[in-house]
Motif scaffolding. Structure first.
Motif, PDB file in Angstrom:
ATOM      1  N   GLY A  49       0.818  -1.217   0.000  1.00  0.00           N
ATOM      2  CA  GLY A  49       0.000   0.000   0.000  1.00  0.00           C
ATOM      3  C   GLY A  49       0.850   1.264   0.000  1.00  0.00           C
ATOM      4  N   HIS A  50       1.878   1.289   0.842  1.00  0.00           N
ATOM      5  CA  HIS A  50       2.744   2.483   0.886  1.00  0.00           C
ATOM      6  C   HIS A  50       3.492   2.655  -0.434  1.00  0.00           C
ATOM      7  N   ALA A  51       3.958   1.533  -0.995  1.00  0.00           N
ATOM      8  CA  ALA A  51       4.709   1.620  -2.250  1.00  0.00           C
ATOM      9  C   ALA A  51       3.808   2.096  -3.391  1.00  0.00           C
ATOM     10  N   MET A  52       2.571   1.601  -3.434  1.00  0.00           N
ATOM     11  CA  MET A  52       1.636   2.031  -4.486  1.00  0.00           C
ATOM     12  C   MET A  52       1.393   3.529  -4.379  1.00  0.00           C
ATOM     13  N   ALA A  53       1.179   3.992  -3.151  1.00  0.00           N
ATOM     14  CA  ALA A  53       0.914   5.421  -2.955  1.00  0.00           C
ATOM     15  C   ALA A  53       2.124   6.244  -3.406  1.00  0.00           C
ATOM     16  N   GLY A  54       3.327   5.818  -2.985  1.00  0.00           N
ATOM     17  CA  GLY A  54       4.539   6.562  -3.347  1.00  0.00           C
ATOM     18  C   GLY A  54       4.716   6.617  -4.860  1.00  0.00           C
ATOM     19  N   TYR A  55       4.537   5.470  -5.509  1.00  0.00           N
ATOM     20  CA  TYR A  55       4.705   5.411  -6.964  1.00  0.00           C
ATOM     21  C   TYR A  55       3.684   6.313  -7.667  1.00  0.00           C
TER      22      TYR A  55
ATOM     23  N   GLU B  66       9.519  -3.007  -9.429  1.00  0.00           N
ATOM     24  CA  GLU B  66       9.632  -3.517  -8.049  1.00  0.00           C
ATOM     25  C   GLU B  66       8.249  -3.623  -7.396  1.00  0.00           C
ATOM     26  N   LEU B  67       7.411  -2.617  -7.666  1.00  0.00           N
ATOM     27  CA  LEU B  67       6.057  -2.625  -7.100  1.00  0.00           C
ATOM     28  C   LEU B  67       5.274  -3.843  -7.624  1.00  0.00           C
ATOM     29  N   THR B  68       5.400  -4.103  -8.916  1.00  0.00           N
ATOM     30  CA  THR B  68       4.687  -5.247  -9.499  1.00  0.00           C
ATOM     31  C   THR B  68       5.184  -6.554  -8.884  1.00  0.00           C
ATOM     32  N   ALA B  69       6.498  -6.650  -8.659  1.00  0.00           N
ATOM     33  CA  ALA B  69       7.050  -7.855  -8.020  1.00  0.00           C
ATOM     34  C   ALA B  69       6.461  -8.023  -6.616  1.00  0.00           C
ATOM     35  N   MET B  70       6.331  -6.904  -5.893  1.00  0.00           N
ATOM     36  CA  MET B  70       5.743  -6.971  -4.545  1.00  0.00           C
ATOM     37  C   MET B  70       4.301  -7.460  -4.598  1.00  0.00           C
ATOM     38  N   GLN B  71       3.552  -6.901  -5.556  1.00  0.00           N
ATOM     39  CA  GLN B  71       2.127  -7.270  -5.662  1.00  0.00           C
ATOM     40  C   GLN B  71       1.979  -8.756  -5.990  1.00  0.00           C
ATOM     41  N   LEU B  72       2.848  -9.239  -6.898  1.00  0.00           N
ATOM     42  CA  LEU B  72       2.768 -10.657  -7.267  1.00  0.00           C
ATOM     43  C   LEU B  72       3.135 -11.555  -6.088  1.00  0.00           C
ATOM     44  N   MET B  73       4.161 -11.152  -5.345  1.00  0.00           N
ATOM     45  CA  MET B  73       4.556 -11.931  -4.159  1.00  0.00           C
ATOM     46  C   MET B  73       3.399 -12.029  -3.160  1.00  0.00           C
ATOM     47  N   CYS B  74       2.750 -10.892  -2.936  1.00  0.00           N
ATOM     48  CA  CYS B  74       1.657 -10.882  -1.941  1.00  0.00           C
ATOM     49  C   CYS B  74       0.442 -11.649  -2.457  1.00  0.00           C
TER      50      CYS B  74
ATOM     51  N   LYS C 138       7.704 -10.621   3.908  1.00  0.00           N
ATOM     52  CA  LYS C 138       7.739  -9.393   4.732  1.00  0.00           C
ATOM     53  C   LYS C 138       9.043  -8.644   4.489  1.00  0.00           C
ATOM     54  N   MET C 139      10.162  -9.378   4.501  1.00  0.00           N
ATOM     55  CA  MET C 139      11.481  -8.747   4.295  1.00  0.00           C
ATOM     56  C   MET C 139      11.576  -8.105   2.910  1.00  0.00           C
ATOM     57  N   ALA C 140      11.204  -8.870   1.889  1.00  0.00           N
ATOM     58  CA  ALA C 140      11.368  -8.377   0.517  1.00  0.00           C
ATOM     59  C   ALA C 140      10.470  -7.166   0.263  1.00  0.00           C
ATOM     60  N   THR C 141       9.220  -7.226   0.724  1.00  0.00           N
ATOM     61  CA  THR C 141       8.305  -6.111   0.453  1.00  0.00           C
ATOM     62  C   THR C 141       8.707  -4.876   1.257  1.00  0.00           C
ATOM     63  N   ALA C 142       9.176  -5.079   2.487  1.00  0.00           N
ATOM     64  CA  ALA C 142       9.592  -3.918   3.289  1.00  0.00           C
ATOM     65  C   ALA C 142      10.775  -3.225   2.628  1.00  0.00           C
ATOM     66  N   GLN C 143      11.743  -4.012   2.151  1.00  0.00           N
ATOM     67  CA  GLN C 143      12.928  -3.409   1.519  1.00  0.00           C
ATOM     68  C   GLN C 143      12.546  -2.670   0.239  1.00  0.00           C
ATOM     69  N   LYS C 144      11.704  -3.322  -0.571  1.00  0.00           N
ATOM     70  CA  LYS C 144      11.330  -2.711  -1.852  1.00  0.00           C
ATOM     71  C   LYS C 144      10.490  -1.447  -1.618  1.00  0.00           C
ATOM     72  N   ALA C 145       9.553  -1.529  -0.673  1.00  0.00           N
ATOM     73  CA  ALA C 145       8.672  -0.377  -0.438  1.00  0.00           C
ATOM     74  C   ALA C 145       9.464   0.808   0.110  1.00  0.00           C
ATOM     75  N   LYS C 146      10.442   0.517   0.955  1.00  0.00           N
ATOM     76  CA  LYS C 146      11.263   1.611   1.483  1.00  0.00           C
ATOM     77  C   LYS C 146      12.012   2.294   0.339  1.00  0.00           C
ATOM     78  N   TRP C 147      12.522   1.482  -0.558  1.00  0.00           N
ATOM     79  CA  TRP C 147      13.279   2.028  -1.692  1.00  0.00           C
ATOM     80  C   TRP C 147      12.342   2.830  -2.618  1.00  0.00           C
ATOM     81  N   ILE C 148      11.161   2.281  -2.903  1.00  0.00           N
ATOM     82  CA  ILE C 148      10.211   2.990  -3.789  1.00  0.00           C
ATOM     83  C   ILE C 148       9.813   4.330  -3.159  1.00  0.00           C
ATOM     84  N   CYS C 149       9.512   4.321  -1.870  1.00  0.00           N
ATOM     85  CA  CYS C 149       9.092   5.565  -1.207  1.00  0.00           C
ATOM     86  C   CYS C 149      10.245   6.571  -1.175  1.00  0.00           C
ATOM     87  N   ALA C 150      11.481   6.089  -1.047  1.00  0.00           N
ATOM     88  CA  ALA C 150      12.631   7.009  -1.061  1.00  0.00           C
ATOM     89  C   ALA C 150      12.799   7.614  -2.458  1.00  0.00           C
TER      90      ALA C 150
END
Ligand SMILES: Cc1cc2nc3c(=O)[nH]c(=O)nc-3n(C[C@H](O)[C@H](O)[C@H](O)COP(=O)(O)OP(=O)(O)OC[C@H]3O[C@@H](n4cnc5c(N)ncnc54)[C@H](O)[C@@H]3O)c2cc1C
Length: 253
Positions: free
Chosen positions: A121-127, A160-168, A189-201
């Motif tokens: 959710g955070h990554a989608m919003a950031g993107y 990266e966001l698409t990869a997160m969505q597919l994983m979930c 949890k680890m992979a999505t947290a890392q990716k979302a942090k990077w996307i939001c940054a």
């Protein structure tokens, strides 16, 4: 840290002693489930603490929560630091089907899955905020979205966001068929947290100066992601759980 709160049977009650930190709604909940190690057999058990049945809705003696203030993200929910001192819980309030840390782990598997969706959710919003901004912010007479470097950022964020969505989504399928294991939940949890942090940054960077303003939301999503990547276990701890599953060797001890 290993679970240190203790429970000792005393007649019709258990007596709990210990200290818990960062407990969500620990100062406000009517009912609190406390995990504690039974000194008799060393096993982790779950005890339901109920507020007193009085007008103030006070806590039983021995349960002292203090709200933690000054948190940088996820500010809509408060956590407490809780001192538990000779807290008496009726033995009938022990949860019958929680008899070991394995049972606690089942809760953690579920909550880690939930945190992974939060990261999505955070990554989608950031993107989405960044993609929109790239079309309305102009520099050198054209939208910043026309620059190759900005397009490159957006393309990588989306992949990266698409990869997160597919994983979930896959995680949800595994949950439905009762095949999600603890290490799988840790990995997601680890992979999505890392990716979302990077996307939001990256999103915050695309908004540059405006990205520092709370009203533009990207900085809020970034700091919220710092919180998400911490709770339910840090990325490092998730990686140790996955590493133990891969190798069969625990790096905890
Ligand atoms: C906002 C928020 C809400 C929370 N809500 C709850 C809640 O409702 N209920 C609840 O029970 N808990 C809750 N927590 C607690 C949360 O799960 C812990 O904060 C989290 O697991 C990290 O533990 P810690 O803060 O004690 O860090 P520490 O264990 O002190 O870790 C510090 C650093 O050391 C590293 N580290 C620790 N051990 C190892 C090791 N063996 N090997 C390598 N590195 C290691 C960590 O990765 C981290 O970088 C919440 C936390 C936060 C921030």
């Amino acid at each position: 840290m290993a679970l240190e709160t203790s429970a000792r049977r005393d007649g019709e009650d258990y007596i709990l002693n210990g200290h818990k930190r960062w407990i969500g709604n620990g100062d406000a909940a009517d009912v609190v489930v406390i995990f504690a190690r039974d000194v008799a057999d060393g096993r982790v058990k779950a005890f339901v603490m109920e507020k007193n049945d009085d007008d103030e809705g006070s806590f039983p003696p021995g349960y002292r929560p203090t709200v933690i203030t000054g948190k940088i993200g996820k500010r809509a929910i408060l956590q407490s630091d809780i001192v538990i001192e000779n807290l008496r819980i009726p033995a009938r309030n022990r949860l019958e089907h929680c008899d070991s840390f394995k049972d606690v782990s089942r809760v953690l598997t579920a909550t880690r899955g939930g945190a992974a969706w939060e990261a999505v959710g955070h990554a989608m919003a950031g993107y989405e905020i960044a993609a929109h901004y790239s079309l309305v912010r102009e520099q050198f007479g054209k939208p910043i979205g026309s620059f190759q470097l900005v397009q490159n950022k957006l393309a990588n964020m989306l992949s990266e966001l698409t990869a997160m969505q597919l994983m979930c989504s896959r995680m949800a399928e595994l949950i439905e068929s009762d095949r999600l294991t603890g290490p799988m939940a840790s990995m997601v949890k680890m992979a999505t947290a890392q990716k979302a942090k990077w996307i939001c940054a990256e999103a915050r960077d695309i908004l540059a100066g405006n990205g520092l303003l709370l009203e533009r939301h990207v900085a809020r999503h970034l700091t919220d992601m710092d919180v998400v990547s911490t709770y339910e276990g840090t990325d490092s701890i998730q990686s140790l759980l996955v590493g133990r599953d891969i190798t069969g060797i625990s790096a905890f001890k």
